[in-house]
Design a protein around this motif. Structure first.
Motif, PDB file in Angstrom:
ATOM      1  N   LEU A 111      33.906 113.565 -12.394  1.00 19.22           N
ATOM      2  CA  LEU A 111      33.267 113.051 -11.181  1.00 19.22           C
ATOM      3  C   LEU A 111      31.874 112.517 -11.497  1.00 19.22           C
ATOM      4  O   LEU A 111      31.483 111.438 -11.028  1.00 19.22           O
ATOM      5  N   LEU A 112      31.129 113.265 -12.302  1.00 22.03           N
ATOM      6  CA  LEU A 112      29.779 112.831 -12.674  1.00 22.03           C
ATOM      7  C   LEU A 112      29.820 111.533 -13.472  1.00 22.03           C
ATOM      8  O   LEU A 112      29.032 110.608 -13.226  1.00 22.03           O
ATOM      9  N   LEU A 113      30.749 111.436 -14.416  1.00 21.76           N
ATOM     10  CA  LEU A 113      30.877 110.216 -15.217  1.00 21.76           C
ATOM     11  C   LEU A 113      31.362 109.040 -14.367  1.00 21.76           C
ATOM     12  O   LEU A 113      30.926 107.898 -14.560  1.00 21.76           O
ATOM     13  N   ALA A 114      32.260 109.325 -13.419  1.00 21.47           N
ATOM     14  CA  ALA A 114      32.710 108.265 -12.509  1.00 21.47           C
ATOM     15  C   ALA A 114      31.546 107.765 -11.665  1.00 21.47           C
ATOM     16  O   ALA A 114      31.391 106.557 -11.442  1.00 21.47           O
ATOM     17  N   GLY A 115      30.706 108.698 -11.193  1.00 21.87           N
ATOM     18  CA  GLY A 115      29.516 108.301 -10.440  1.00 21.87           C
ATOM     19  C   GLY A 115      28.558 107.490 -11.294  1.00 21.87           C
ATOM     20  O   GLY A 115      27.959 106.516 -10.823  1.00 21.87           O
ATOM     21  N   GLY A 116      28.429 107.876 -12.574  1.00 21.73           N
ATOM     22  CA  GLY A 116      27.540 107.144 -13.487  1.00 21.73           C
ATOM     23  C   GLY A 116      28.015 105.725 -13.741  1.00 21.73           C
ATOM     24  O   GLY A 116      27.215 104.769 -13.720  1.00 21.73           O
ATOM     25  N   THR A 117      29.317 105.548 -13.958  1.00 17.45           N
ATOM     26  CA  THR A 117      29.843 104.190 -14.169  1.00 17.45           C
ATOM     27  C   THR A 117      29.759 103.373 -12.882  1.00 17.45           C
ATOM     28  O   THR A 117      29.499 102.165 -12.910  1.00 17.45           O
ATOM     29  N   GLY A 118      29.947 104.047 -11.739  1.00 15.54           N
ATOM     30  CA  GLY A 118      29.811 103.357 -10.461  1.00 15.54           C
ATOM     31  C   GLY A 118      28.389 102.883 -10.235  1.00 15.54           C
ATOM     32  O   GLY A 118      28.160 101.757  -9.772  1.00 15.54           O
ATOM     33  N   LEU A 119      27.422 103.745 -10.555  1.00 13.62           N
ATOM     34  CA  LEU A 119      26.010 103.364 -10.424  1.00 13.62           C
ATOM     35  C   LEU A 119      25.682 102.196 -11.341  1.00 13.62           C
ATOM     36  O   LEU A 119      24.981 101.249 -10.947  1.00 13.62           O
ATOM     37  N   THR A 120      26.210 102.227 -12.555  1.00 16.18           N
ATOM     38  CA  THR A 120      25.978 101.137 -13.508  1.00 16.18           C
ATOM     39  C   THR A 120      26.494  99.818 -12.951  1.00 16.18           C
ATOM     40  O   THR A 120      25.818  98.779 -13.041  1.00 16.18           O
ATOM     41  N   MET A 121      27.694  99.846 -12.354  1.00 17.19           N
ATOM     42  CA  MET A 121      28.235  98.629 -11.765  1.00 17.19           C
ATOM     43  C   MET A 121      27.436  98.196 -10.545  1.00 17.19           C
ATOM     44  O   MET A 121      27.253  96.996 -10.296  1.00 17.19           O
ATOM     45  N   GLY A 122      26.951  99.173  -9.765  1.00 15.25           N
ATOM     46  CA  GLY A 122      26.138  98.838  -8.598  1.00 15.25           C
ATOM     47  C   GLY A 122      24.874  98.114  -8.992  1.00 15.25           C
ATOM     48  O   GLY A 122      24.490  97.102  -8.376  1.00 15.25           O
ATOM     49  N   ILE A 123      24.209  98.604 -10.042  1.00 14.29           N
ATOM     50  CA  ILE A 123      23.007  97.929 -10.546  1.00 14.29           C
ATOM     51  C   ILE A 123      23.380  96.562 -11.111  1.00 14.29           C
ATOM     52  O   ILE A 123      22.655  95.576 -10.943  1.00 14.29           O
ATOM     53  N   ILE A 146      24.126  97.715  -2.234  1.00 14.09           N
ATOM     54  CA  ILE A 146      25.118  98.372  -3.089  1.00 14.09           C
ATOM     55  C   ILE A 146      24.423  99.176  -4.179  1.00 14.09           C
ATOM     56  O   ILE A 146      24.754 100.347  -4.423  1.00 14.09           O
ATOM     57  N   ALA A 147      23.440  98.576  -4.838  1.00 13.63           N
ATOM     58  CA  ALA A 147      22.718  99.260  -5.922  1.00 13.63           C
ATOM     59  C   ALA A 147      21.956 100.471  -5.401  1.00 13.63           C
ATOM     60  O   ALA A 147      22.000 101.563  -5.987  1.00 13.63           O
ATOM     61  N   ALA A 148      21.246 100.292  -4.271  1.00 15.73           N
ATOM     62  CA  ALA A 148      20.418 101.377  -3.729  1.00 15.73           C
ATOM     63  C   ALA A 148      21.268 102.560  -3.281  1.00 15.73           C
ATOM     64  O   ALA A 148      20.970 103.724  -3.594  1.00 15.73           O
ATOM     65  N   PHE A 149      22.345 102.276  -2.571  1.00 13.48           N
ATOM     66  CA  PHE A 149      23.181 103.371  -2.062  1.00 13.48           C
ATOM     67  C   PHE A 149      24.097 103.950  -3.136  1.00 13.48           C
ATOM     68  O   PHE A 149      24.532 105.100  -3.026  1.00 13.48           O
ATOM     69  N   PHE A 191      25.778  94.632 -10.052  1.00 16.53           N
ATOM     70  CA  PHE A 191      25.971  93.686  -8.948  1.00 16.53           C
ATOM     71  C   PHE A 191      24.632  93.058  -8.531  1.00 16.53           C
ATOM     72  O   PHE A 191      24.577  91.876  -8.200  1.00 16.53           O
ATOM     73  N   ALA A 192      23.585  93.870  -8.537  1.00 17.24           N
ATOM     74  CA  ALA A 192      22.276  93.380  -8.084  1.00 17.24           C
ATOM     75  C   ALA A 192      21.578  92.530  -9.132  1.00 17.24           C
ATOM     76  O   ALA A 192      20.828  91.607  -8.786  1.00 17.24           O
ATOM     77  N   THR A 193      21.832  92.821 -10.418  1.00 16.77           N
ATOM     78  CA  THR A 193      21.098  92.124 -11.479  1.00 16.77           C
ATOM     79  C   THR A 193      21.954  91.144 -12.277  1.00 16.77           C
ATOM     80  O   THR A 193      21.432  90.203 -12.876  1.00 16.77           O
ATOM     81  N   GLY A 194      23.276  91.388 -12.301  1.00 16.68           N
ATOM     82  CA  GLY A 194      24.178  90.519 -13.049  1.00 16.68           C
ATOM     83  C   GLY A 194      24.220  90.781 -14.542  1.00 16.68           C
ATOM     84  O   GLY A 194      24.916  90.089 -15.278  1.00 16.68           O
ATOM     85  N   TRP A 195      23.549  91.835 -15.000  1.00 14.49           N
ATOM     86  CA  TRP A 195      23.435  92.057 -16.445  1.00 14.49           C
ATOM     87  C   TRP A 195      24.734  92.575 -17.071  1.00 14.49           C
ATOM     88  O   TRP A 195      24.921  92.473 -18.281  1.00 14.49           O
ATOM     89  N   ASP A 196      25.659  93.118 -16.248  1.00 12.56           N
ATOM     90  CA  ASP A 196      26.883  93.714 -16.801  1.00 12.56           C
ATOM     91  C   ASP A 196      28.094  92.797 -16.695  1.00 12.56           C
ATOM     92  O   ASP A 196      29.229  93.236 -16.894  1.00 12.56           O
ATOM     93  N   ALA A 197      27.874  91.532 -16.405  1.00 11.88           N
ATOM     94  CA  ALA A 197      28.992  90.619 -16.125  1.00 11.88           C
ATOM     95  C   ALA A 197      30.001  90.558 -17.263  1.00 11.88           C
ATOM     96  O   ALA A 197      31.206  90.425 -17.029  1.00 11.88           O
ATOM     97  N   PRO A 230      35.085  92.184  -1.740  1.00  9.91           N
ATOM     98  CA  PRO A 230      34.177  93.132  -1.078  1.00  9.91           C
ATOM     99  C   PRO A 230      34.824  93.974   0.013  1.00  9.91           C
ATOM    100  O   PRO A 230      34.547  95.171   0.122  1.00  9.91           O
ATOM    101  N   VAL A 231      35.699  93.374   0.832  1.00  9.46           N
ATOM    102  CA  VAL A 231      36.351  94.144   1.901  1.00  9.46           C
ATOM    103  C   VAL A 231      37.260  95.223   1.299  1.00  9.46           C
ATOM    104  O   VAL A 231      37.279  96.368   1.756  1.00  9.46           O
ATOM    105  N   GLY A 232      38.002  94.859   0.260  1.00  8.82           N
ATOM    106  CA  GLY A 232      38.853  95.836  -0.415  1.00  8.82           C
ATOM    107  C   GLY A 232      38.045  96.962  -1.030  1.00  8.82           C
ATOM    108  O   GLY A 232      38.410  98.139  -0.910  1.00  8.82           O
ATOM    109  N   TRP A 233      36.936  96.622  -1.682  1.00 10.28           N
ATOM    110  CA  TRP A 233      36.069  97.659  -2.274  1.00 10.28           C
ATOM    111  C   TRP A 233      35.523  98.588  -1.190  1.00 10.28           C
ATOM    112  O   TRP A 233      35.403  99.793  -1.394  1.00 10.28           O
ATOM    113  N   SER A 234      35.184  98.013  -0.034  1.00 10.06           N
ATOM    114  CA  SER A 234      34.669  98.817   1.071  1.00 10.06           C
ATOM    115  C   SER A 234      35.713  99.827   1.540  1.00 10.06           C
ATOM    116  O   SER A 234      35.406 101.017   1.718  1.00 10.06           O
ATOM    117  N   HIS A 235      36.956  99.360   1.721  1.00  8.90           N
ATOM    118  CA  HIS A 235      38.024 100.251   2.152  1.00  8.90           C
ATOM    119  C   HIS A 235      38.297 101.345   1.121  1.00  8.90           C
ATOM    120  O   HIS A 235      38.476 102.518   1.478  1.00  8.90           O
TER     121      HIS A 235
END
Length: 422
Positions: free
Chosen positions: A161-173, A119-122, A175-181, A53-58
């Motif tokens: 950039l849009l696709l990178a944001g989309g994959t990032g959002l998918t991973m963010g969701i 993470i998911a919300a932001f 993290f909150a739900t665990g469905w993409d593990a 998490p600290v590395g991801w934050s940086h």
């Protein structure tokens, strides 16, 4: 170099600078925050693969809070220069700024505290900001209908950039739900190809064709290699993303080979620009952008030659490549361009209507080019020493070099910031 059509200094013209300044200054604050966090944290994260998490934050702070923030501000200003028309909606740009800034700040805090709901919300808020930016600049390009290697590179960068944001959002969701593990690693790798390689790579190469020609006063530069770079870079990113989705390691090497070929063509094109240049020495900042491009090209070639004896799965190798590419090329290019763009925009904004009057400072009075060159050299040397420390490996050597990198980076950005008080 005209940064906006119209009479500089008029009310309308001055208003057009506010949005780029907002992004650039916010990005500079993000840059300072990143290095202060690094120093306060005793640089403990820099020789670790950012898989915590600290590395991801940086990483999100430096890539979204600084590099992408500054890039967005530059796009809002430079797209007007390239197309000779204003952006589609500056009001939409201010809304996008607010959403993107809040989203990135929330992501950085969310990762640092590892609050998965945050993470998911932001991530959703950040993606919304990216979506608005893509629509705004995309509509500007569509209405202009001026397609060449520069505008094609910008358009491609926007898509990535849009696709990178989309994959990032998918991973963010996820993290909150665990469905993409089960496929999170594939998503992460695709996310990196799209954002780090696709977005930054094509935006830098595309804008450099225009910026370097202007700074060098180079005319009638051949554009054939620009088209080659655009084609190979896109093909490399698509190959890398496909390899990520299919979990095919060989595809990553093939994608890397295509990007290396694109870098070679880009490096040769930079030599063509210098060949046609009237102004051979446009300043240390611009010189460093070119040296970093040649340097990363050489390293990419050496890496590709050594590929049979290397393991891309080695976290230390990934870390070294990440620092060299993201800070050594993307970062150094942005820092170098800031030394020219910020003084020019501020001089035009504040002194444009007073041009020619005895009391008006010149553009050169706004920034000390000698100290720009000194601090950039310190950054470059510190980065090379730090990556050597990671390779050895030596934690003490890495931390000391990392401290010099952060301190010299803070010194450099201070010289840029002082422009605003001139």
């Amino acid at each position: 170099m005209q940064m906006h059509a119209g009479m500089p200094g008029t009310t309308v013209d001055r208003a057009t600078f506010r949005l780029p300044f907002l992004f650039i200054v916010t990005g500079m604050i993000g840059f300072v925050t990143f290095h202060l966090f690094t120093l306060v944290g005793h640089l403990g994260w820099i020789d670790d693969a950012p898989r915590n998490p600290v590395g991801w934050s940086h990483v999100h702070l430096i890539l979204l809070g600084w590099a992408t923030m500054v890039a967005m501000g530059a796009v809002y200003q430079l797209i007007s220069v390239i197309l000779q028309r204003d952006v589609y909606s500056r009001k939409l740009g201010f809304i996008q700024y607010a959403l993107f800034t809040l989203g990135v700040a929330g992501l950085v805090v969310g990762f640092r505290q590892f609050q998965t709901g945050w993470i998911a919300a932001f991530a959703l808020l950040t993606f919304t900001g990216i979506l608005l930016f893509t629509c705004n600049i995309g509509q500007t390009l569509r209405l202009a209908r001026s397609w060449n290697p520069i505008t094609l590179s910008v358009a491609s960068a926007l898509i990535y950039l849009l696709l990178a944001g989309g994959t990032g959002l998918t991973m963010g969701i996820g993290f909150a739900t665990g469905w993409d593990a089960s496929f999170r690693l594939q998503l992460l790798t695709a996310h990196l190809w799209l954002g780090a390689v696709g977005w930054f790579g094509l935006l830098i190469t595309g804008f450099s064709y225009k910026l370097l020609s202007m700074f060098h006063l180079a005319h009638q530069v051949p554009t054939r290699k620009q088209k080659v770079v655009w084609f190979l870079w896109n093909l490399g990113v698509i190959t890398g993303v496909t390899a990520s989705i299919l979990d095919a390691p060989l595809g990553h090497w093939l994608g890397g080979g295509l990007i290396t070929s694109a870098l070679i063509a880009y490096s040769l094109h930079l030599k063509e620009i210098r060949k046609h240049a009237i102004k051979k020495h446009p300043g240390p900042g611009i010189a460093f952008t070119q040296w970093s491009a040649h340097g990363v090209t050489l390293i990419a070639v050496l890496f590709l030659i050594s590929a049979p004896w290397l393991s891309f799965e080695d976290p230390r190798l990934q870390l070294i490549l990440g620092w060299i590419y993201l800070y050594g090329w993307v970062g150094m290019t942005i820092l170098g361009y800031l030394s020219k763009i910020v003084p020019f925009l501020w001089w035009t904004y504040k002194y444009g209507v007073h041009a020619g009057k005895p009391s008006t400072p010149t553009l050169g009075d706004l920034i000390n080019q000698r100290w720009i060159g000194i601090t950039l050299k310190m950054i470059g040397i510190a980065l090379l020493l730090m990556t050597a420390g990671i390779a050895i490996p030596s934690e003490m050597f890495t931390v000391l070099a990392g401290a010099v990198l952060s301190l010299s980076s803070l010194a450099y950005i201070t010289w840029i910031a002082l422009v605003f008080v001139r």
